[in-house]
Motif scaffolding. Sequence first.
Motif, PDB file in Angstrom:
ATOM      1  N   VAL A 247     120.493 -46.832  41.886  1.00 27.96           N
ATOM      2  CA  VAL A 247     120.984 -47.931  42.586  1.00 27.96           C
ATOM      3  C   VAL A 247     121.264 -47.201  43.966  1.00 27.96           C
ATOM      4  N   LYS A 248     120.313 -47.581  45.108  1.00 32.38           N
ATOM      5  CA  LYS A 248     120.332 -47.111  46.319  1.00 32.38           C
ATOM      6  C   LYS A 248     121.159 -47.723  47.282  1.00 32.38           C
ATOM      7  N   SER A 249     122.119 -47.090  48.031  1.00 30.79           N
ATOM      8  CA  SER A 249     123.079 -47.719  48.914  1.00 30.79           C
ATOM      9  C   SER A 249     123.913 -46.688  49.575  1.00 30.79           C
ATOM     10  N   SER A 250     123.876 -46.637  50.982  1.00 35.36           N
ATOM     11  CA  SER A 250     124.655 -45.711  51.601  1.00 35.36           C
ATOM     12  C   SER A 250     126.307 -46.220  51.389  1.00 35.36           C
ATOM     13  N   ALA A 251     126.434 -47.250  51.035  1.00 35.60           N
ATOM     14  CA  ALA A 251     127.918 -47.692  50.559  1.00 35.60           C
ATOM     15  C   ALA A 251     128.554 -47.349  49.412  1.00 35.60           C
ATOM     16  N   ASN A 252     127.415 -46.763  48.463  1.00 37.27           N
ATOM     17  CA  ASN A 252     128.075 -46.009  47.159  1.00 37.27           C
ATOM     18  C   ASN A 252     129.043 -44.983  47.407  1.00 37.27           C
ATOM     19  N   HIS A 253     130.301 -44.700  46.894  1.00 37.15           N
ATOM     20  CA  HIS A 253     131.031 -43.795  47.481  1.00 37.15           C
ATOM     21  C   HIS A 253     132.005 -43.640  46.135  1.00 37.15           C
TER      22      HIS A 253
ATOM     23  N   ASP B 100     120.884 -56.727  43.075  1.00 31.26           N
ATOM     24  CA  ASP B 100     119.533 -56.773  43.318  1.00 31.26           C
ATOM     25  C   ASP B 100     118.278 -56.142  42.274  1.00 31.26           C
ATOM     26  N   LEU B 101     119.228 -55.168  41.623  1.00 33.28           N
ATOM     27  CA  LEU B 101     118.379 -54.482  40.570  1.00 33.28           C
ATOM     28  C   LEU B 101     118.139 -55.459  39.154  1.00 33.28           C
TER      29      LEU B 101
ATOM     30  N   LYS C 209     112.531 -57.724  30.298  1.00 37.06           N
ATOM     31  CA  LYS C 209     113.010 -58.806  31.439  1.00 37.06           C
ATOM     32  C   LYS C 209     114.537 -58.803  31.485  1.00 37.06           C
ATOM     33  N   GLY C 210     114.732 -59.169  32.631  1.00 40.10           N
ATOM     34  CA  GLY C 210     116.174 -59.154  33.039  1.00 40.10           C
ATOM     35  C   GLY C 210     116.953 -58.035  33.164  1.00 40.10           C
ATOM     36  N   VAL C 211     116.436 -56.921  32.956  1.00 39.89           N
ATOM     37  CA  VAL C 211     117.023 -55.703  33.178  1.00 39.89           C
ATOM     38  C   VAL C 211     116.143 -54.587  33.912  1.00 39.89           C
TER      39      VAL C 211
END
Length: 234
Positions: free
Chosen positions: A43-49, A65-66, A191-193
């Motif tokens: 799960v890529k995001s610079s907002a993860n903290h 989005d995933l 599907k779906g995951v």
Amino acid sequence: MKKMLAMAVGMFILLSGSVSAHGTTVHPEKNAGITIRVNGVEVKSSANHQSPNGKVYVSVKAFADLFGQTFTVSEGRRTVQFNDKTISDIQMKQGEPTAWIRDLANAVSAQNVSWDKAHQEVYVLALPEGSVKISEVVPAMGEHWANPQAGELPVGPIYGVYDGKLVFLEYMIAQDDFVKGKSLINLRGMKGVPSPAVVQLDAEFQPQGHPGFEAPHYDIHAYFITDEEQQQIK
């Protein structure tokens, strides 16, 4: 397919489906370099903290989005509506909502959330809805999970899990289906995951079949781990 799996298909253990409490909180001093994965997909995001109390917060957008889903943020940015669930434990980071990883996991009915201290990694196991454990660990394979209520067995999909992580996707195809040229269309699979990349594929012929699926058939495993990692499963 090992005999253990075949015997387990007829007497599967119905799990609660609740998310494990393990690994949802980490120590503040371990904040740097934390990785969040769902079924092995980052799960890529610079907002993860990580918050001062040690809870890991993840970008709601990156997580949604995933799964190919959308979300809405309430007026005042106090709650998030995601997958028909209301999440109130959110924090705004870089102008976007982030939510506690366990709340996000619960919203998608994930089977487990774990914390890998050695790799500083939060791992969410999120199999398709209705998946339950049908065998304990089989050496060089892992646990077997499936949805016995969906009428998908013995063909599958069957999901391999070890130490709370997804390791393979399996189908069992009757030899007679190949001989007769039968097509198997739109099998559910992942599907779906989120689905990681396939690293290796095994197609093992079972000439006598086995208990639970007595017809000659092929056990087809798509592994998401290397052969070396697979052989370490005991």
